[in-house]
Every structure is written in structure tokens, then in C-alpha cells.
Design a protein around this motif. Sequence first.
Motif, PDB file in Angstrom:
ATOM      1  N   LEU A 218       0.833  -1.205   0.000  1.00 11.52           N
ATOM      2  CA  LEU A 218       0.000   0.000   0.000  1.00 11.52           C
ATOM      3  C   LEU A 218       0.868   1.256   0.000  1.00 11.52           C
ATOM      4  O   LEU A 218       0.516   2.259  -0.636  1.00 11.52           O
ATOM      5  N   GLU A 219       1.987   1.226   0.693  1.00 15.01           N
ATOM      6  CA  GLU A 219       2.907   2.362   0.654  1.00 15.01           C
ATOM      7  C   GLU A 219       3.371   2.622  -0.775  1.00 15.01           C
ATOM      8  O   GLU A 219       3.487   3.780  -1.213  1.00 15.01           O
ATOM      9  N   LYS A 220       3.635   1.544  -1.513  1.00 10.96           N
ATOM     10  CA  LYS A 220       4.084   1.694  -2.900  1.00 10.96           C
ATOM     11  C   LYS A 220       2.976   2.284  -3.770  1.00 10.96           C
ATOM     12  O   LYS A 220       3.230   3.165  -4.611  1.00 10.96           O
ATOM     13  N   VAL A 221       1.746   1.805  -3.586  1.00  7.47           N
ATOM     14  CA  VAL A 221       0.625   2.330  -4.372  1.00  7.47           C
ATOM     15  C   VAL A 221       0.424   3.811  -4.074  1.00  7.47           C
ATOM     16  O   VAL A 221       0.200   4.621  -4.989  1.00  7.47           O
ATOM     17  N   ILE A 222       0.509   4.192  -2.810  1.00  7.90           N
ATOM     18  CA  ILE A 222       0.370   5.606  -2.441  1.00  7.90           C
ATOM     19  C   ILE A 222       1.478   6.437  -3.088  1.00  7.90           C
ATOM     20  O   ILE A 222       1.246   7.542  -3.591  1.00  7.90           O
ATOM     21  N   GLU A 223       2.681   5.879  -3.113  1.00  7.85           N
ATOM     22  CA  GLU A 223       3.810   6.577  -3.742  1.00  7.85           C
ATOM     23  C   GLU A 223       3.578   6.766  -5.243  1.00  7.85           C
ATOM     24  O   GLU A 223       3.936   7.814  -5.812  1.00  7.85           O
ATOM     25  N   LEU A 224       2.971   5.772  -5.888  1.00  2.60           N
ATOM     26  CA  LEU A 224       2.748   5.847  -7.337  1.00  2.60           C
ATOM     27  C   LEU A 224       1.610   6.781  -7.711  1.00  2.60           C
ATOM     28  O   LEU A 224       1.482   7.154  -8.880  1.00  2.60           O
ATOM     29  N   HIS A 225       0.784   7.170  -6.746  1.00  2.00           N
ATOM     30  CA  HIS A 225      -0.368   8.032  -7.037  1.00  2.00           C
ATOM     31  C   HIS A 225      -0.382   9.217  -6.072  1.00  2.00           C
ATOM     32  O   HIS A 225      -1.287   9.339  -5.229  1.00  2.00           O
ATOM     33  N   PRO A 226       0.601  10.102  -6.211  1.00  2.47           N
ATOM     34  CA  PRO A 226       0.676  11.235  -5.271  1.00  2.47           C
ATOM     35  C   PRO A 226      -0.487  12.209  -5.393  1.00  2.47           C
ATOM     36  O   PRO A 226      -0.770  12.952  -4.452  1.00  2.47           O
ATOM     37  N   ASP A 227      -1.159  12.234  -6.551  1.00  2.17           N
ATOM     38  CA  ASP A 227      -2.267  13.168  -6.749  1.00  2.17           C
ATOM     39  C   ASP A 227      -3.629  12.548  -6.447  1.00  2.17           C
ATOM     40  O   ASP A 227      -4.663  13.173  -6.716  1.00  2.17           O
ATOM     41  N   SER A 228      -3.632  11.337  -5.915  1.00  6.73           N
ATOM     42  CA  SER A 228      -4.914  10.690  -5.605  1.00  6.73           C
ATOM     43  C   SER A 228      -5.673  11.515  -4.567  1.00  6.73           C
ATOM     44  O   SER A 228      -5.084  12.008  -3.600  1.00  6.73           O
ATOM     45  N   PRO A 229      -6.979  11.665  -4.730  1.00  8.63           N
ATOM     46  CA  PRO A 229      -7.761  12.446  -3.768  1.00  8.63           C
ATOM     47  C   PRO A 229      -7.943  11.754  -2.426  1.00  8.63           C
ATOM     48  O   PRO A 229      -8.444  12.361  -1.482  1.00  8.63           O
ATOM     49  N   GLY A 230      -7.571  10.502  -2.327  1.00  4.98           N
ATOM     50  CA  GLY A 230      -7.704   9.778  -1.073  1.00  4.98           C
ATOM     51  C   GLY A 230      -6.795   8.571  -1.064  1.00  4.98           C
ATOM     52  O   GLY A 230      -6.197   8.206  -2.085  1.00  4.98           O
ATOM     53  N   LYS A 231      -6.691   7.930   0.088  1.00  6.74           N
ATOM     54  CA  LYS A 231      -5.877   6.725   0.197  1.00  6.74           C
ATOM     55  C   LYS A 231      -6.513   5.594  -0.615  1.00  6.74           C
ATOM     56  O   LYS A 231      -7.718   5.632  -0.911  1.00  6.74           O
ATOM     57  N   PRO A 232      -5.743   4.586  -0.991  1.00  7.30           N
ATOM     58  CA  PRO A 232      -6.284   3.507  -1.831  1.00  7.30           C
ATOM     59  C   PRO A 232      -7.496   2.830  -1.194  1.00  7.30           C
ATOM     60  O   PRO A 232      -7.535   2.602   0.022  1.00  7.30           O
ATOM     61  N   ALA A 233      -8.470   2.523  -2.030  1.00  5.34           N
ATOM     62  CA  ALA A 233      -9.585   1.678  -1.598  1.00  5.34           C
ATOM     63  C   ALA A 233      -9.109   0.235  -1.678  1.00  5.34           C
ATOM     64  O   ALA A 233      -8.457  -0.166  -2.652  1.00  5.34           O
ATOM     65  N   VAL A 234      -9.425  -0.554  -0.678  1.00  4.16           N
ATOM     66  CA  VAL A 234      -8.899  -1.910  -0.559  1.00  4.16           C
ATOM     67  C   VAL A 234     -10.048  -2.903  -0.494  1.00  4.16           C
ATOM     68  O   VAL A 234     -11.021  -2.688   0.235  1.00  4.16           O
ATOM     69  N   ILE A 235      -9.942  -3.983  -1.280  1.00  2.00           N
ATOM     70  CA  ILE A 235     -10.943  -5.051  -1.273  1.00  2.00           C
ATOM     71  C   ILE A 235     -10.261  -6.336  -0.821  1.00  2.00           C
ATOM     72  O   ILE A 235      -9.228  -6.729  -1.373  1.00  2.00           O
ATOM     73  N   GLY A 236     -10.825  -6.989   0.180  1.00  2.00           N
ATOM     74  CA  GLY A 236     -10.287  -8.260   0.667  1.00  2.00           C
ATOM     75  C   GLY A 236     -11.350  -9.328   0.649  1.00  2.00           C
ATOM     76  O   GLY A 236     -12.438  -9.148   1.223  1.00  2.00           O
ATOM     77  N   ASN A 237     -11.064 -10.436   0.000  1.00  2.00           N
ATOM     78  CA  ASN A 237     -12.015 -11.538  -0.113  1.00  2.00           C
ATOM     79  C   ASN A 237     -11.692 -12.643   0.877  1.00  2.00           C
ATOM     80  O   ASN A 237     -10.537 -13.053   1.005  1.00  2.00           O
ATOM     81  N   CYS A 238     -12.714 -13.139   1.573  1.00  2.00           N
ATOM     82  CA  CYS A 238     -12.589 -14.298   2.455  1.00  2.00           C
ATOM     83  C   CYS A 238     -11.406 -14.121   3.406  1.00  2.00           C
ATOM     84  O   CYS A 238     -11.367 -13.174   4.181  1.00  2.00           O
ATOM     85  N   GLN A 239     -10.417 -15.024   3.343  1.00  2.00           N
ATOM     86  CA  GLN A 239      -9.258 -14.953   4.234  1.00  2.00           C
ATOM     87  C   GLN A 239      -8.538 -13.618   4.118  1.00  2.00           C
ATOM     88  O   GLN A 239      -8.061 -13.063   5.122  1.00  2.00           O
ATOM     89  N   ALA A 240      -8.449 -13.073   2.920  1.00  7.30           N
ATOM     90  CA  ALA A 240      -7.785 -11.783   2.744  1.00  7.30           C
ATOM     91  C   ALA A 240      -8.547 -10.668   3.441  1.00  7.30           C
ATOM     92  O   ALA A 240      -7.958  -9.639   3.794  1.00  7.30           O
ATOM     93  N   GLY A 241      -9.845 -10.847   3.652  1.00  4.79           N
ATOM     94  CA  GLY A 241     -10.642  -9.834   4.325  1.00  4.79           C
ATOM     95  C   GLY A 241     -10.196  -9.625   5.748  1.00  4.79           C
ATOM     96  O   GLY A 241      -9.928  -8.492   6.180  1.00  4.79           O
ATOM     97  N   TRP A 242     -10.121 -10.737   6.522  1.00  2.37           N
ATOM     98  CA  TRP A 242      -9.693 -10.540   7.906  1.00  2.37           C
ATOM     99  C   TRP A 242      -8.221 -10.146   7.991  1.00  2.37           C
ATOM    100  O   TRP A 242      -7.814  -9.429   8.911  1.00  2.37           O
ATOM    101  N   GLN A 243      -7.425 -10.552   7.011  1.00  7.07           N
ATOM    102  CA  GLN A 243      -6.010 -10.203   7.086  1.00  7.07           C
ATOM    103  C   GLN A 243      -5.788  -8.714   6.818  1.00  7.07           C
ATOM    104  O   GLN A 243      -4.941  -8.085   7.462  1.00  7.07           O
ATOM    105  N   ILE A 244      -6.539  -8.123   5.874  1.00 11.22           N
ATOM    106  CA  ILE A 244      -6.350  -6.687   5.657  1.00 11.22           C
ATOM    107  C   ILE A 244      -6.948  -5.873   6.810  1.00 11.22           C
ATOM    108  O   ILE A 244      -6.472  -4.765   7.100  1.00 11.22           O
ATOM    109  N   LEU A 245      -7.952  -6.418   7.484  1.00  9.92           N
ATOM    110  CA  LEU A 245      -8.450  -5.731   8.677  1.00  9.92           C
ATOM    111  C   LEU A 245      -7.374  -5.720   9.766  1.00  9.92           C
ATOM    112  O   LEU A 245      -7.212  -4.722  10.479  1.00  9.92           O
ATOM    113  N   MET A 246      -6.629  -6.811   9.889  1.00 11.26           N
ATOM    114  CA  MET A 246      -5.528  -6.843  10.841  1.00 11.26           C
ATOM    115  C   MET A 246      -4.450  -5.820  10.453  1.00 11.26           C
ATOM    116  O   MET A 246      -3.924  -5.102  11.308  1.00 11.26           O
ATOM    117  N   THR A 247      -4.150  -5.753   9.152  1.00 11.75           N
ATOM    118  CA  THR A 247      -3.154  -4.787   8.686  1.00 11.75           C
ATOM    119  C   THR A 247      -3.637  -3.360   8.910  1.00 11.75           C
ATOM    120  O   THR A 247      -2.861  -2.476   9.297  1.00 11.75           O
TER     121      THR A 247
END
Length: 763
Positions: A181-210
Motif C-alpha cells: 500500500l505504501e508503494k501504491v500511495i507513492e505511485l499516485h501522489p495526486d490521488s484524492p484519497g488513500k487507496p480503496a482496498v478489497i479483501g475476499n474471504c481470508q484476505a478480508g480478515w487479514q487486511i483488517l488486521m493490517t
Amino acid sequence: MHPFNQLSDPSVSSVTPDASACATPYAFPPVTALAHAAADYATDAWQRAVLFADVMRERGNQYDAHLHERTPNVLDFSAELVVDGRTLPRPVNYGLVRIIAPADLQPDHDPAERHDPGRLRPFVVFDPRAGHGPGIGGFKRDSEIGAALRAGHPCYFVGFLPNPVPGQTVEDVMRAEAAFLEKVIELHPDSPGKPAVIGNCQAGWQILMTAAMRPDLFGPIIVAGAPVSYWAGWRGKNPMRYSGGMLGGSWLTALTGDLGDGRFDGAWLVQNFENLNPANTLWQKNYNLYAAIDTEAPRYLGFEKYWGGHVFLNAVEMQYIVDNLFVGNRLSSGNIVLSDGVRLDLRNIRSPIVVFCSYGDNITPPPQALGWITDLYRDDAELVGHKQTIVYATHDNIGHLGIFVSSSTGRKEHREFVSNIDLIDLLPSGLYEAHMGAKTDATPHAELVEGDHVLSISPRSIDDVRAIVQPDVQSDRRFATAAYVSNLNLGLYRSFVQPWVRLGATPWGVDLASRLHPLRVPYESWSDRHPLASSVAQAAERVKETRKPAAVDNPFWQMQNAMSNAIVTSLNIYRDARDAAVEQLFETVYGMPWLQALAGLAPPHDAAPAQPDDANARHVPVAAEQHRLRESMTQGGLVEASIRALLFVRRLHGEADERRFNLARAMLGTLSDRGILSFKQVIRDQAELLRLDADAAIGALPGMLAGVPPAEVHQAARHIDTISTTLPLDENERADLARVLTIFESASKTKAARRATVRQKVE
């Protein structure tokens, strides 16, 4: 009359018809017609059997080719590598790639028409590592990735390799996700907001932990089919939650990891999913292919490429997951502590969280997807006090995989979430439910709606979620007892058995056991490597040239379907009886008072409801926050006053509709050259002021408008009227609208009158 009906019709003559009558199919005598039907069905059945065997051969070839790919995945999109997780300070087998938008997925509209020109926040889709390989989030054009690309957003995908880096842990993966996510933020300095993140199943609880670890990196978070509260569920349903207790806890996970020489075979997780629905696993899935062999093969092979792509986890990863989540249920109670001492408390997340689940999902039912909310928050005031925004959406009947794979959810739910991600990001703190209604010719202001559905978001309370989750204190006691027994058995295993098992684990034995796993054998045993495969392939080609499917009203075809339905019904009866027995046994064993006392649980009548630890929760004390708000009650100008007025009119119902939002976006664009998301804190502050004291907040409007030019105040009043009346208002809302419009018009006239007076004095 159809000839088959003649068998039971005594009025039909048994005399053999003449030759002219025999020229038509309905003129055959009963026995002859039945014989013809039998012959047609026999030919069809034989041809379908050959074609079925050939599809299974193709499945084996596909499986073998997929395993030998450099980065096996089922993405339907081209991608380029951005960050290889194996190069990070704490290497992992994950990677961040940028999705290359195909020509057929151009935005539905010009992004400059309704968004900040040239600036759209990026989306990052995280795929689940729960036994299968990556790609499910972009399995089809109508998918989460497809929805983001169609809306014009830059899109990234986080996948993984089949084999973990030796020694990697769940914590390492979390830190890698933060680095991505740090890399994505770096690649989009003009983004109006932080990246939107989608997590499916196991990835869902893991990104909530992150996100709980690094809340500063996240924009809106969408978790789809993600189990977070593992003890939750409805009695008589959701049997998977009992698995840990029925196996005696996580010692079996440790044993499996030791037999794998430090790796856990994800095929065992897939087998757990398969066991939930024996009718589909043992019969229905293959029968559907056999019965519709002429059309079903492409869909079947496409899904089997994903379903048969089993991956591995490190044994320490799987043990961490089972102990802390599946059996321990520590995430929803805020009791997971990282190696650096940071407690993972989901209340620390500052981004809006969208929870998408389904009543038809038996792997992650709504109680497991939503239960963490009732675990963490006693009431609405507590949730608002933590400044958290949660939106949930439920589907009536779609299954677990359908949440990510189904084209219908891709075209509806995921497209609506993506298209309205800015609306979601601007919601004030609180709990909401999202609804998607079909857009029709009768839909008011349909020109303000993107796609084929209309998104509306309505306020809800903790009690509304509690009615879905149906928390059960006695059930939680039984699961807590199971967690105690799990720790006890794991300790005994590690002390007395584990050293001997590890001595016997050899690389060649581990490889052989992997190949002989019950789920891999069908794929491994039938492919072009089999000596009979070429004969079947040739026979299938001949069958395709002479294919003669039986008619749908063929009695033998109907008997086949009836038999299939009977088999499915029998297996469903077995499943229901098995699940009921498992539930009863679990409740009996772990509900025994002496075992609960051994686990250290107080008697039920003495036990206080468990509450999460508040030591690390980043919430503002109520008194200090109220003092800050009262001091800001009269602060602000035209923008703050206009937002406050709009929120005041809808404060009783509070429904956020994408049509009103799109009009409000245009209004704010005329009041300021800032992007819509720059108003996020303003909107949240004004909503909290109205919650605190609505009358005082509206009473402060004249002072806020005092220094604004009359023309601008008048224009703002017209915008407020237009936005508020986009959809029908009730009687109270009309009165509130009239009140704020009077204040704005009065301010405009007063200011104009003062200017006129000053001008006259000067003249």
C-alpha cells in the motif's frame, strides 16, 4: 395422443396401424416407441460418457499445466509486477501487480465529468490464500477488478505463489501488505484519497488486521465473505464453526504441519469446504457436467482451474490462524498482540469498512461476517465515540464463492460499491446498511445514477446487527471451553508426540503424501499421461461429429434426472443429520459444567459479559470531544453552513442516496475548487455537531453566513433546495428545509440591505 400414454389408455386399439401411420413418430406402438426411446437414450448416454471422460482428461491436462506455470493464477486480466514480496526485508511469497485495463473495459463515463480531472483513487484487490491459488477477484470481466477498471480507477492486485517463503509468518504477510500500500500511495501522489482496498474471504480478515496495525495507509475497506467472528453462527446451521472443537483443537493442525515437514497443505482446507456439501461434492457437480456436456464444459473447466489449484502455507502460519482465529476467536475481541507489542484492535481503523455477506453462504454466514461489531461495541454511542464508520450489505441467497465469482454480484454489488466509493468515504461515523435497487424508466433522476442499480445507504443501530448475529452467551462459553481444551491438547502433543513425528518427516515422503491427497488424485490420475487418454480423445472427436442428444421428454432421460434428484436428496438428508449430530455432540461435551470450570470459566449466573480490552483503543474521551465540538459550533463559512443545512434536513432519516450525493458533489464544486474528498472532515464534523445539539447548530448559521456575499448565499440556498427535493421529503423534512432556506434567504437579504445602505451613505 403421445404414444407413451397409450400404455395406460384402454381406449386405444391394439391393432397395428397401417404403413402411412407408421411414417409419423406418434404412430409407433407402445413397445416400439419405448424401444426407440431406449435406443436414443443409450446412444446419448454413451456419447455423454465419452465426452465426460474427455473433459476430465482436459481437466487433468489443465491441472498439470497450471502447476508448471511460473506464477499460477486465474486472473482474466494482464498484469505487470510492481513489488515482489520476496525482495522485502521480511520476504513473503506475495506480490503486488498492476492490472492492465483491456480495451473492452473502458470507463462508463468520462472520469473528468464527475470526478477531479485526471485523479481517481486506486483500488487494490487482495485475494484469499485459503487453500486455492490467486485470481478469484479478477476471475471474470464482471468482477471486483472489472468493476474498478470500468469506473476508470487504477487497479492493483495482490496475489501469491503456491509455496511460501521458508519461515514467513502471518505478521510478515501483514507487513508486506503495508509495504504494498505504501508503494501504491507513492505511485499516485495526486490521488484524492488513500487507496480503496478489497479483501475476499481470508484476505478480508487479514487486511483488517493490517489496517488495525497501520490505519494511516487505508482508504475505504471492502471485505467480502470474510469470517472475523468465528464463534458466531445460528443454531442448527453453520456447522463449520464446530470443526475445531470436534477435532480436539489445533493439535491436528500441528500434526499436519509436522507431517508436511513444516508446510501445511492447503488441500486440507479445500476438503473442509467440500465436506460441507456432500451432495455437490460427490454427485451434483459432476452430474451437471455429464447432463449438459454439450454446453457445460467451458464453465466447468474454468472453475476447476481455480478449485484444483491448491497452494501451501507454512505450518507456523496455519497454526497462528487456527489458534488465534478459528479456535481462539481473538481478533474480534482485540486480544491479538504482535511481536512488537502492538495490539490489533479493529476499533483503531479510521477508514470506512464495508462488509458484504450473504444468507446463502454456509462458510462465512452473516453472524461470522458481522459478529465482530457486536463483540466490540455495546451500543451506538460507543461506535460513534471511536469515530468508526461501518456499512454492511447482505445478499439473500448467493453462496460463498458467488460473492467473489458470480457475474451478477460483479455487475450489481461490486459495481455499486466501486462507483460510489467517494460517497462511502464521506459518511459520518456510525453504522449503516447498503441497498441496491434496480434502475428503471420510472426511477426519478435516473441520469444521476451510474450503472443499472441505485445505491442507498440507511442508518442502522447495533441492535439491528445484534438481531442478525443473535449473540449467545452460553454458546460463547462452550467455544471458550473448546479453546481451553485445544491449548491443553496442543501442549500435550508438542511435549510428547511432535519430536517423534518430525523425525519421521522426509522430503520424499512429504511429496508422495501430497500427490496422494484425496483431492489431488483425480487430477493426477487422468490426463494425457494415462495410456488410455489418446483413445478417449479420439473417441470424443468421433462422437462430436455424430452427436445425437436424446430429447428432453425421453422417459429414460427423465428417469435419469429423477434418480439424480433422489441421490441429491439422500445426501442432503445425510448432511443435515450429520450436522445436527455434530452440533449436539459439541454442545454436550463443551457444555459440561465440570469441563467449563476446568477451563476457568465462572458459573453462568456469576459470569459477566466479556468485553474487549480498551487499553489500546484510539478513541477520544467523550467529554473532551463534546467540548471541542461546542467550541467549533459557530466556526466556518458558506461551505460548512451549506453542508450543515443539508445534513440537518435529512438528520431524522439520514439516508444517503447516490443521486443526492452526485448533486451535492456538483454544489460543492461551485462553492470551492477543492476536491470532494477534501470535505470529508467538514462533513463528519457537521454531522457530529448536529448529533450533539441540532438546534444550536442551526441557530449558529446566521453568524456563519454573515461575511458571505449575498449572491453566493442565495446560490447556495438554491442548491440546498434542489438537492433536498431530488427525492420526496416527509412533512418534518419539508419543515426543516423551509427553516434553513429562510435562514439563508434572510442572511442574503440582510447582507444586501447593509451593502445598499453603505452605498447610499457613500453617495
